[in-house]
Design a protein around this motif. Structure first.
Motif, short mmCIF file in Angstrom:
data_model
loop_
_atom_site.label_atom_id
_atom_site.label_comp_id
_atom_site.label_asym_id
_atom_site.label_seq_id
_atom_site.Cartn_x
_atom_site.Cartn_y
_atom_site.Cartn_z
N ALA A 306 0.87 -1.19 0.00
CA ALA A 306 0.00 0.00 0.00
C ALA A 306 0.90 1.22 0.00
N SER A 307 0.39 2.35 -0.50
CA SER A 307 1.17 3.60 -0.44
C SER A 307 1.21 4.09 1.00
N PRO A 308 2.20 4.91 1.36
CA PRO A 308 2.40 5.29 2.77
C PRO A 308 1.38 6.25 3.36
N GLU A 309 0.32 6.59 2.64
CA GLU A 309 -0.70 7.46 3.20
C GLU A 309 -1.59 6.67 4.16
N GLY A 310 -2.20 7.33 5.13
CA GLY A 310 -3.14 6.66 6.02
C GLY A 310 -2.47 5.95 7.18
N ASN A 311 -3.29 5.19 7.94
CA ASN A 311 -2.85 4.49 9.13
C ASN A 311 -2.02 3.26 8.77
N GLU A 312 -0.90 3.04 9.50
CA GLU A 312 0.01 1.95 9.18
C GLU A 312 -0.68 0.59 9.31
N GLU A 313 -1.43 0.37 10.39
CA GLU A 313 -2.10 -0.91 10.59
C GLU A 313 -3.14 -1.15 9.50
N TYR A 314 -3.87 -0.09 9.14
CA TYR A 314 -4.86 -0.21 8.07
C TYR A 314 -4.18 -0.53 6.74
N ASN A 315 -3.03 0.10 6.47
CA ASN A 315 -2.32 -0.14 5.22
C ASN A 315 -1.82 -1.58 5.12
N ARG A 316 -1.40 -2.15 6.26
CA ARG A 316 -0.94 -3.53 6.23
C ARG A 316 -2.11 -4.47 5.91
N GLN A 317 -3.27 -4.21 6.51
CA GLN A 317 -4.44 -5.02 6.23
C GLN A 317 -4.88 -4.85 4.77
N LEU A 318 -4.81 -3.60 4.27
CA LEU A 318 -5.18 -3.33 2.89
C LEU A 318 -4.25 -4.05 1.93
N SER A 319 -2.95 -4.06 2.22
CA SER A 319 -2.01 -4.75 1.34
C SER A 319 -2.28 -6.25 1.33
N LYS A 320 -2.71 -6.80 2.46
CA LYS A 320 -3.07 -8.22 2.51
C LYS A 320 -4.31 -8.49 1.66
N GLU A 321 -5.31 -7.61 1.75
CA GLU A 321 -6.53 -7.78 0.96
C GLU A 321 -6.24 -7.70 -0.53
N ARG A 322 -5.29 -6.84 -0.92
CA ARG A 322 -4.94 -6.70 -2.33
C ARG A 322 -4.26 -7.97 -2.85
N ALA A 323 -3.35 -8.49 -2.06
CA ALA A 323 -2.69 -9.74 -2.46
C ALA A 323 -3.70 -10.88 -2.55
N GLN A 324 -4.63 -10.94 -1.60
CA GLN A 324 -5.65 -11.98 -1.61
C GLN A 324 -6.57 -11.83 -2.82
N ALA A 325 -6.87 -10.59 -3.20
CA ALA A 325 -7.72 -10.35 -4.37
C ALA A 325 -7.08 -10.89 -5.64
N LEU A 326 -5.77 -10.71 -5.77
CA LEU A 326 -5.09 -11.23 -6.95
C LEU A 326 -5.04 -12.75 -6.92
N LYS A 327 -4.84 -13.33 -5.74
CA LYS A 327 -4.85 -14.79 -5.62
C LYS A 327 -6.20 -15.34 -6.09
N GLU A 328 -7.29 -14.75 -5.62
CA GLU A 328 -8.62 -15.21 -5.99
C GLU A 328 -8.85 -15.05 -7.49
N TYR A 329 -8.30 -13.98 -8.05
CA TYR A 329 -8.45 -13.74 -9.49
C TYR A 329 -7.78 -14.88 -10.28
N ILE A 330 -6.56 -15.23 -9.88
CA ILE A 330 -5.84 -16.30 -10.57
C ILE A 330 -6.59 -17.63 -10.44
N LEU A 331 -7.11 -17.91 -9.25
CA LEU A 331 -7.84 -19.16 -9.03
C LEU A 331 -9.12 -19.21 -9.85
N ASN A 332 -9.76 -18.06 -10.04
CA ASN A 332 -11.02 -18.01 -10.79
C ASN A 332 -10.82 -18.28 -12.28
N PHE A 333 -9.62 -17.94 -12.81
CA PHE A 333 -9.43 -18.01 -14.26
C PHE A 333 -8.41 -19.05 -14.69
N THR A 334 -7.92 -19.84 -13.74
CA THR A 334 -7.00 -20.92 -14.09
C THR A 334 -7.39 -22.17 -13.29
N SER A 335 -6.72 -23.27 -13.59
CA SER A 335 -6.96 -24.51 -12.84
C SER A 335 -5.87 -24.74 -11.79
#
Length: 417
Positions: A306-335
């Motif tokens: 995440a970019s360094p704006e905002g709360n540090e704890e929130y940014n760490r959670q947001l970065s985790k959600e972004r990585a998880q979103a890409l994982k789900e995307y790959i799983l949805n479109f591949t085997s």
């Protein structure tokens, strides 16, 4: 009827003012967060159409999780044998979406005002007897839960049910046509305040469809191949896609694949900042490796930032959600098996900020680099915000930070057979 109409107009005006105040308040606080969000949905409730009540609703996304909804409905028809179920209503609702605005589940707080004229009809919402005609106005407030499902592109189906408290002011009449007025009443009661199955159209740019070329299966030749011949195909894939790496080789930041996100957002948008090309590349690479005869798809690693704006704890959670979103995307479109995809959350991307500033032509480049290099991480943000009276921070927000809101360090690892 004139008194009932005046009450309805008065209550409706209050509901509209309340919705506008909520909208203006949230718009002021979250203006930056809304720049890249899908702004508007229009919809109609199939349940009201069943009782021949035309209706329309509009919903606006205020920020990542909150939206405001307002809907109007009217049934002005008389039924045979002097049966009546006539009503008008206006309803305002503030919604909290648990995943992302306009996606999946939400909770809502709603308030309604309306008028009714009911005769010889048993209704879900009003516990009145069929022996009399009732005419008046009502107000309610309730809590609702709902969910939205995407059908195709802009079109969605949405369902919601709400429970709450009613307050009704009404006159009671004999059932006959123009029957005598018997008395005036007021009544409060609990009951269902909302039942909806909505057909929804959301405005906004339609996602670009990611096209992946079919992988070509090449049978193994009968003759014995040299290592160079065997691994020619997988090495060509690795050369074409820099994020594809052989197990045991170094993971380099400059060879990463990047998927970017709007501010405070963890939903993958194909049209945003060139994401379509990145998404196409990773799906194509995974597919090509999967059919290679002399290499196995070993693992995929995704590190969220995440970019360094905002709360540090929130940014760490947001970065985790972004990585998880890409994982789900790959799983949805591949085997691909979910077990071979690993994610990690690095939070605020100070290294990425330093690299971007160093390559920029900003007048304050050396000041920024000095703060990043010589200030403890927990104090950097405060110093950058104060630098040059906030002007430097404003430049970073609009020129550098958008390039740091990504799930990067995406590496695809293969192992030769």
């Amino acid at each position: 009827m004139k008194i009932a109409m005046n009450r309805f107009i008065s209550a409706s005006t209050k509901i509209i003012i309340l919705i506008n105040l909520l909208f203006l308040f949230s718009s002021t606080i979250h203006a930056d967060e809304r720049k890249d969000s899908i702004p508007l949905s229009l919809k109609t409730n199939a349940v009201e159409w069943i009782v021949f009540a035309p209706n329309v609703a509009a919903e606006y996304g205020l920020n990542k999780h909150i939206s405001a909804d307002i809907d109007l409905g009217i049934n002005a028809w008389n039924r045979p044998n002097n049966k009546k179920y006539r009503f008008m209503h206006i309803t305002g609702e503030l919604r909290y979406w648990t995943h992302e605005v306009f996606q999946k589940s939400f909770w809502g707080i709603h308030a309604s005002a309306g008028s009714f004229n009911i005769n010889k009809v048993k209704t879900l919402f009003f516990p009145f007897k069929k022996d009399y005609r009732y005419q008046g106005t009502f107000y309610n407030i309730g809590v609702g839960y709902g969910r939205r499902w995407n059908i195709d592109g802009h079109w969605d189906i949405e369902a919601e049910i709400g429970l709450g408290y009613y307050y009704a002011l009404y006159d009671r009449y004999n059932c006959e046509t123009c029957g005598a007025k018997l008395d005036e009443n007021k009544k409060g009661f609990f009951g269902p305040t909302k039942v909806a199955v909505n057909l929804v159209y959301t405005f906004g740019k339609k996602e670009e469809k990611i096209k992946v070329l079919p992988a070509v299966y090449t049978p193994r030749p009968h003759k014995k191949l040299t290592p160079a011949e065997k691994y020619k195909n997988i090495e060509a894939i690795a050369e074409k896609y820099p994020f594809v790496r052989e197990v045991g080789s170094e993971a380099r930041r400059d060879r990463r694949l990047t998927v970017r996100f709007p501010v405070n957002n963890a939903v993958i948008k194909g049209e945003y900042m060139g994401n379509a090309s990145s998404l196409r590349d990773i799906l194509q690479a995974v597919q090509d490796i999967s059919v290679d005869q002399y290499a196995d798809l070993n693992s995929i690693s995704i590190t969220g930032f995440a970019s360094p704006e905002g709360n540090e704890e929130y940014n760490r959670q947001l970065s985790k959600e972004r990585a998880q979103a890409l994982k789900e995307y790959i799983l949805n479109f591949t085997s691909v098996d979910a077990d071979i995809i690993t994610i990690s959350a690095e939070g605020e991307d100070w290294m990425g900020l330093r690299d971007a500033v160093a390559k920029s032509k900003m007048a304050e480049k050396n000041q920024i680099l000095n703060i990043i290099d010589n200030t403890p991480e927990d104090l950097r943000k405060e110093k950058l915000i104060k630098l040059n009276g906030g002007q430097t921070w404003y430049k970073l927000l609009h020129t550098i930070f958008p390039w740091l809101r990504d799930a990067c360090y995406i590496n695809v690892w293969y192992k030769k057979k």
